[in-house]
Design an enzyme around this catalytic site. Structure first.
Site, mmCIF file in Angstrom:
data_model
loop_
_atom_site.group_PDB
_atom_site.id
_atom_site.type_symbol
_atom_site.label_atom_id
_atom_site.label_comp_id
_atom_site.label_asym_id
_atom_site.label_seq_id
_atom_site.Cartn_x
_atom_site.Cartn_y
_atom_site.Cartn_z
ATOM 1 N N ASP A 31 0.846 -1.186 0.000
ATOM 2 C CA ASP A 31 0.000 0.000 0.000
ATOM 3 C C ASP A 31 0.893 1.252 0.000
ATOM 4 O OD1 ASP A 31 -1.691 2.082 0.587
ATOM 5 O OD2 ASP A 31 -2.720 1.060 2.233
ATOM 6 N N GLU A 83 29.639 5.560 7.073
ATOM 7 C CA GLU A 83 29.562 4.136 7.369
ATOM 8 C C GLU A 83 29.532 3.347 6.076
ATOM 9 O OE1 GLU A 83 25.815 2.492 8.964
ATOM 10 O OE2 GLU A 83 25.354 4.550 9.541
ATOM 11 N N CYS A 120 25.634 6.260 12.217
ATOM 12 C CA CYS A 120 25.185 7.605 11.816
ATOM 13 C C CYS A 120 25.649 8.703 12.769
ATOM 14 C CB CYS A 120 23.664 7.629 11.716
ATOM 15 S SG CYS A 120 23.000 6.268 10.770
ATOM 16 N N SER A 211 16.061 -2.243 16.196
ATOM 17 C CA SER A 211 16.873 -1.032 15.999
ATOM 18 C C SER A 211 16.090 0.205 16.408
ATOM 19 C CB SER A 211 17.354 -0.921 14.547
ATOM 20 O OG SER A 211 16.323 -0.519 13.683
ATOM 21 N N HIS A 244 18.265 12.613 14.446
ATOM 22 C CA HIS A 244 18.697 11.691 13.385
ATOM 23 C C HIS A 244 17.430 11.123 12.737
ATOM 24 C CE1 HIS A 244 20.352 8.508 11.087
ATOM 25 N NE2 HIS A 244 19.822 7.569 11.841
ATOM 26 N N LYS A 253 8.258 9.010 16.724
ATOM 27 C CA LYS A 253 8.330 8.284 18.009
ATOM 28 C C LYS A 253 9.303 8.984 18.964
ATOM 29 C CE LYS A 253 7.619 3.916 15.546
ATOM 30 N NZ LYS A 253 6.195 3.723 15.660
ATOM 31 N N ASN A 328 17.332 8.151 3.964
ATOM 32 C CA ASN A 328 18.350 8.140 5.021
ATOM 33 C C ASN A 328 19.727 8.447 4.440
ATOM 34 O OD1 ASN A 328 19.719 7.759 7.396
ATOM 35 N ND2 ASN A 328 19.136 5.616 7.673
HETATM 36 N N1 CAA Z 1 -1.021 3.083 6.041
HETATM 37 C C1 CAA Z 1 -0.441 3.775 7.054
HETATM 38 N N2 CAA Z 1 0.590 3.298 7.792
HETATM 39 C C2 CAA Z 1 1.068 2.065 7.486
HETATM 40 C C3 CAA Z 1 0.518 1.285 6.465
HETATM 41 C C4 CAA Z 1 -0.584 1.837 5.714
HETATM 42 N N3 CAA Z 1 -1.161 1.166 4.726
HETATM 43 N N4 CAA Z 1 1.194 0.118 6.410
HETATM 44 C C5 CAA Z 1 2.133 0.155 7.376
HETATM 45 N N5 CAA Z 1 2.059 1.334 8.029
HETATM 46 C C6 CAA Z 1 2.899 1.812 9.122
HETATM 47 C C7 CAA Z 1 3.138 0.751 10.190
HETATM 48 O O1 CAA Z 1 2.094 0.723 11.130
HETATM 49 C C8 CAA Z 1 4.462 1.230 10.765
HETATM 50 O O2 CAA Z 1 4.226 2.322 11.634
HETATM 51 P P1 CAA Z 1 4.482 2.160 13.215
HETATM 52 O O3 CAA Z 1 5.935 1.792 13.389
HETATM 53 O O4 CAA Z 1 4.170 3.508 13.762
HETATM 54 O O5 CAA Z 1 3.573 1.077 13.669
HETATM 55 C C9 CAA Z 1 5.192 1.799 9.547
HETATM 56 O O6 CAA Z 1 4.187 2.065 8.575
HETATM 57 C C10 CAA Z 1 6.201 0.834 8.932
HETATM 58 O O7 CAA Z 1 5.541 -0.370 8.642
HETATM 59 P P2 CAA Z 1 6.190 -1.767 9.005
HETATM 60 O O8 CAA Z 1 6.701 -1.743 10.420
HETATM 61 O O9 CAA Z 1 5.258 -2.830 8.626
HETATM 62 O O10 CAA Z 1 7.424 -1.717 7.995
HETATM 63 P P3 CAA Z 1 8.556 -2.778 7.748
HETATM 64 O O11 CAA Z 1 8.318 -4.067 8.456
HETATM 65 O O12 CAA Z 1 8.695 -2.846 6.280
HETATM 66 O O13 CAA Z 1 9.877 -2.153 8.425
HETATM 67 C C11 CAA Z 1 11.551 -0.659 9.164
HETATM 68 C C12 CAA Z 1 10.106 -0.797 8.666
HETATM 69 C C13 CAA Z 1 11.740 -1.509 10.412
HETATM 70 C C14 CAA Z 1 11.816 0.782 9.481
HETATM 71 C C15 CAA Z 1 12.512 -1.157 8.032
HETATM 72 O O14 CAA Z 1 12.380 -0.332 6.914
HETATM 73 C C16 CAA Z 1 13.969 -1.204 8.441
HETATM 74 O O15 CAA Z 1 14.448 -2.212 8.935
HETATM 75 N N6 CAA Z 1 14.732 -0.094 8.180
HETATM 76 C C17 CAA Z 1 16.177 -0.064 8.462
HETATM 77 C C18 CAA Z 1 16.488 0.085 9.937
HETATM 78 C C19 CAA Z 1 16.171 1.455 10.467
HETATM 79 O O16 CAA Z 1 16.091 2.446 9.753
HETATM 80 N N7 CAA Z 1 16.004 1.539 11.788
HETATM 81 C C20 CAA Z 1 15.769 2.831 12.439
HETATM 82 C C21 CAA Z 1 16.417 2.890 13.798
HETATM 83 S S1 CAA Z 1 18.176 2.555 13.644
HETATM 84 C C22 CAA Z 1 18.826 4.016 13.016
HETATM 85 O O17 CAA Z 1 18.220 5.041 13.057
HETATM 86 C C23 CAA Z 1 20.194 3.993 12.412
HETATM 87 C C24 CAA Z 1 20.046 4.031 10.928
HETATM 88 O O18 CAA Z 1 20.081 5.108 10.342
HETATM 89 C C25 CAA Z 1 19.832 2.791 10.200
#
Ligand code: CAA
Length: 440
Positions: A31, A83, A120, A211, A244, A253, A328
């Site tokens: 979506d 990185e 980062c 993470s 960040h 959050k 990012n």
């Molecule tokens: N409409 C509205 N919202 C929707 C939706 C829809 N149709 N479908 C999903 N969402 C929302 C979900 O509810 C979720 O929000 P919440 O966290 O508030 O519940 C959000 O969209 C993301 O959905 P998912 O959790 O299902 O997404 P995902 O499983 O594909 O994973 C992620 C998301 C974990 C960020 C992934 O992209 C990831 O692993 N990213 C890399 C790691 C990262 O960036 N971590 C951040 C902290 S670490 C850091 O900051 C260092 C760095 O730079 C990496």
């Protein structure tokens, strides 16, 4: 005490873009609102096949030096935070200095060069190193060039693929800065964590959900540590709070957590108590889990209050304006958030002089750092000279098939691009292939 801080900034975005809701989501059968509303990203920037961390960093630095009328003899130090480094011996700053030396026909023989790595947060650590070098009186009147440059790519099919990006932020750290003075006080939250790593591998191994928890835990500790050496913060102390920003959903959050913490024992908590009750206090609960559940319930209600929404729209949302369109940038990300907020103020006629910013930096592995900055009176002239809107608008919009080809071209195990075909942009540094470094 002479103020020390960031005198000028420049940005270089990867030349390509991937539209997440319109191109990426349909290809993944997802979506589009997951990207627009959930993760909060419209586009990711991608490096073209002739771009990498060196070319992006050198191009940002060249723009910055030209605009400020600097030559290598004005720079006493080049720190690169990344990185995505590709050389386990020579720091990326030597490659970038090599590019700039060709352009200026003058060398950086006198300059101390290094590379900082702590995911980062290394971008902010490099700014800190430059700040400390100047404060220690070792700069001999010279400024420091700090460059945060990354290609934040994940393996295809990894959930992190949704949060990719590529670009560089170059910053000049100096005495009597035009943009922001940096506070001496810092707060840290730091723990050995293994939720995001790249041990001898190009693309990260990530436990995405973990993470996010680690980011919030370390950020909370850093805020508390900062308060122990600075002051008890109030949400209205700051014009903007750039965090960040791996993706805007993460900052939503972090901001809520920060607001709850800072509004505790203030008139805000008092005003909200009729609607929400008072914030749960740990000594009212017999277990940590029960206390955490109560806090979570409180925050769920807090985020829908008019007070919180108005504060978020004013203090946080403007920091996300660039990130939404570039994804990012790892080490550059928090510095991009600062620029986005200041640019928003400039575009909307707000005077930020003497206002305070709170900078929330974070790196996986994991460490958060909090410090404050005071906006200087020449800030507007600096921000008005950025061309980030034009850079973003000029990016080539990739189809999904093209995205896969470009991703492969940056994959060390797959790349077989004939660079001669692509390395033709004039007036900028380009990658011409390994072993041909001098032709950059
Ligand atoms: N409409 C509205 N919202 C929707 C939706 C829809 N149709 N479908 C999903 N969402 C929302 C979900 O509810 C979720 O929000 P919440 O966290 O508030 O519940 C959000 O969209 C993301 O959905 P998912 O959790 O299902 O997404 P995902 O499983 O594909 O994973 C992620 C998301 C974990 C960020 C992934 O992209 C990831 O692993 N990213 C890399 C790691 C990262 O960036 N971590 C951040 C902290 S670490 C850091 O900051 C260092 C760095 O730079 C990496």
């Amino acid at each position: 005490m002479t103020p020390v801080g960031i005198d000028a900034v420049e940005i270089w975005t990867g030349k390509l873009q991937l539209d997440l809701p319109e191109t990426f989501a349909p290809a993944k059968d997802e979506d589009p609102d997951k990207y627009r509303k959930g993760i909060g990203l419209e586009h990711s920037s991608f490096p073209d096949v002739y771009e990498d961390i060196v070319t992006m960093g050198a191009n940002a630095a060249k723009r910055l030096m030209e605009r400020k009328g600097l030559t290598p003899s004005d720079i006493g130090r080049i720190d690169v935070a990344t990185e995505s480094a590709f050389d386990n011996s020579k720091p990326v700053s030597t490659y970038i200095a090599g590019c700039l030396e060709q352009y200026y026909e003058e060398d950086f023989r006198h300059a101390n060069k290094g590379e900082r790595k702590f995911a980062c947060v290394a971008g902010t650590q490099s700014v800190d190193d430059a700040y400390n070098w100047i404060r220690a009186g070792r700069n001999r009147g010279r400024a420091a060039l700090v460059i945060a440059t990354d290609t934040a790519l994940y393996a295809r099919g990894d959930p992190g693929e949704a949060t990719q990006g590529a670009g560089a932020v170059a910053m000049l750290v100096d005495e009597e800065p035009d943009l922001v003075e940096i506070s001496t006080e810092q707060g840290y939250g730091s723990m050995d964590e293994t939720d995001f790593l790249k041990p001898n591998q190009q693309f990260p191994s990530v436990d995405g959900k973990r993470s996010m928890q680690v980011y919030l835990a370390r950020m909370r500790e850093a805020v508390q540590d900062f308060e122990s050496v600075a002051w008890d913060m109030h949400p209205d102390d700051f014009a903007y709070i750039p965090f960040h920003t791996p993706f805007p959903g993460m900052v939503r959050k972090a901001a809520l957590l920060g607001y709850r913490h800072m509004s505790r024992d203030t008139e805000i908590e008092e005003e909200l108590s009729g609607e929400l009750g008072y914030q749960p206090r740990q000594d009212e609960y017999t277990s940590w889990d029960a206390y955490e559940d109560a806090i979570r319930d409180y925050m769920d209600e807090l985020k829908d209050t008019d007070q919180y929404r108005a504060w978020y729209d004013k203090t946080i949302e403007p920091t996300l304006g660039i990130s939404r369109h570039v994804g990012n940038w790892y080490t550059g990300s928090v510095h991009l958030a600062r620029i986005a907020a200041m640019k928003y103020a400039a575009d909307n006629g707000r005077d930020l002089t003497d206002e305070k910013l709170l900078i929330g930096s974070y790196g996986s592995g994991a460490q958060a750092e909090i410090h404050a900055e005071t906006v200087q009176d020449e800030w507007r002239e600096e921000i008005d000279q950025l061309n980030i809107d034009a850079q973003i608008a000029a990016r080539y919009d990739l189809t999904y098939e093209e995205y896969e080809q470009v991703h492969d071209s940056h994959n060390y195990e797959k790349s077989n691009v004939d660079l001669e075909e692509f390395t033709n942009p004039s007036d900028e540094f380009v990658f011409t292939g390994w072993g041909r470094m001098n032709e950059r």
